[in-house]
Design a protein around this motif. Structure first.
Motif, PDB file in Angstrom:
ATOM      1  N   ILE A  92     -23.851 -11.909 -19.350  1.00  0.00           N
ATOM      2  CA  ILE A  92     -24.041 -10.526 -19.610  1.00  0.00           C
ATOM      3  C   ILE A  92     -25.397 -10.425 -20.062  1.00  0.00           C
ATOM      4  N   LEU A 137     -27.688 -10.332 -16.907  1.00  0.00           N
ATOM      5  CA  LEU A 137     -27.284  -9.205 -16.050  1.00  0.00           C
ATOM      6  C   LEU A 137     -27.859  -7.871 -16.625  1.00  0.00           C
ATOM      7  N   THR A 138     -27.714  -7.520 -17.732  1.00  0.00           N
ATOM      8  CA  THR A 138     -28.324  -6.307 -18.347  1.00  0.00           C
ATOM      9  C   THR A 138     -29.749  -6.662 -18.852  1.00  0.00           C
ATOM     10  N   GLY A 139     -30.098  -7.570 -19.373  1.00  0.00           N
ATOM     11  CA  GLY A 139     -31.688  -7.636 -19.997  1.00  0.00           C
ATOM     12  C   GLY A 139     -32.735  -7.921 -18.779  1.00  0.00           C
ATOM     13  N   LEU A 166     -30.972  -5.395 -14.658  1.00  0.00           N
ATOM     14  CA  LEU A 166     -30.920  -3.551 -14.600  1.00  0.00           C
ATOM     15  C   LEU A 166     -32.594  -3.520 -14.263  1.00  0.00           C
ATOM     16  N   VAL A 223     -28.025   1.668 -12.129  1.00  0.00           N
ATOM     17  CA  VAL A 223     -28.681   1.713 -13.264  1.00  0.00           C
ATOM     18  C   VAL A 223     -28.053   2.793 -14.414  1.00  0.00           C
ATOM     19  N   ALA A 240     -24.787   1.866 -15.235  1.00  0.00           N
ATOM     20  CA  ALA A 240     -24.546   0.839 -16.491  1.00  0.00           C
ATOM     21  C   ALA A 240     -24.985   1.285 -17.823  1.00  0.00           C
ATOM     22  N   ILE A 241     -26.154   2.115 -17.666  1.00  0.00           N
ATOM     23  CA  ILE A 241     -26.577   2.869 -19.194  1.00  0.00           C
ATOM     24  C   ILE A 241     -25.360   3.683 -19.514  1.00  0.00           C
ATOM     25  N   TRP A 259     -22.117   3.431 -18.921  1.00  0.00           N
ATOM     26  CA  TRP A 259     -21.059   2.695 -19.460  1.00  0.00           C
ATOM     27  C   TRP A 259     -21.415   1.991 -20.847  1.00  0.00           C
ATOM     28  N   GLY A 260     -22.766   1.351 -20.994  1.00  0.00           N
ATOM     29  CA  GLY A 260     -23.030   0.992 -22.208  1.00  0.00           C
ATOM     30  C   GLY A 260     -23.131   1.938 -23.587  1.00  0.00           C
TER      31      GLY A 260
END
Length: 103
Positions: free
Chosen positions: A16, A19-21, A24, A88, A91-92, A94-95
């Protein structure tokens, strides 16, 4: 399974995090690259980029134009950029939802 380290949880955190660090921002860069891909034409039709166009008032033929943007590109590149930016932004969102929801 180690008593000190939960390898299953560590594996999930690493995936994770990658993927995010890194994923994105890389996807955002791919979207920017796709947005600029393809053939580009000058913003003013018929005038070369960086020139005002011969006998216009307030400028000489060799002076840079105030509007020398490049527009255009391929429709496929634009579609790919929209998809990348949507992923992107999703994902932001969702975060933020995940943080606010407290899950």
């Amino acid at each position: 399974m180690n008593d000190w380290v939960n390898l299953s949880a560590l594996w999930r955190i690493v995936v994770i995090g990658l993927l995010t660090g890194a994923g994105l921002p890389a996807l955002f860069a791919v979207g920017l690259r796709a947005l600029g891909a393809g053939s580009r034409v000058p913003a003013t039709a018929g005038a070369p980029v960086g020139r005002t166009g011969g006998g216009s008032v307030g400028g000489s033929a060799g002076a840079p134009a105030s509007d020398d943007r490049i527009v255009g590109g391929s429709p496929l590149g634009l579609a790919a950029a929209v998809v990348c930016f949507a992923v992107v932004l999703g994902a932001i969102g969702w975060g933020i939802y995940f943080i606010v929801n407290g899950s």
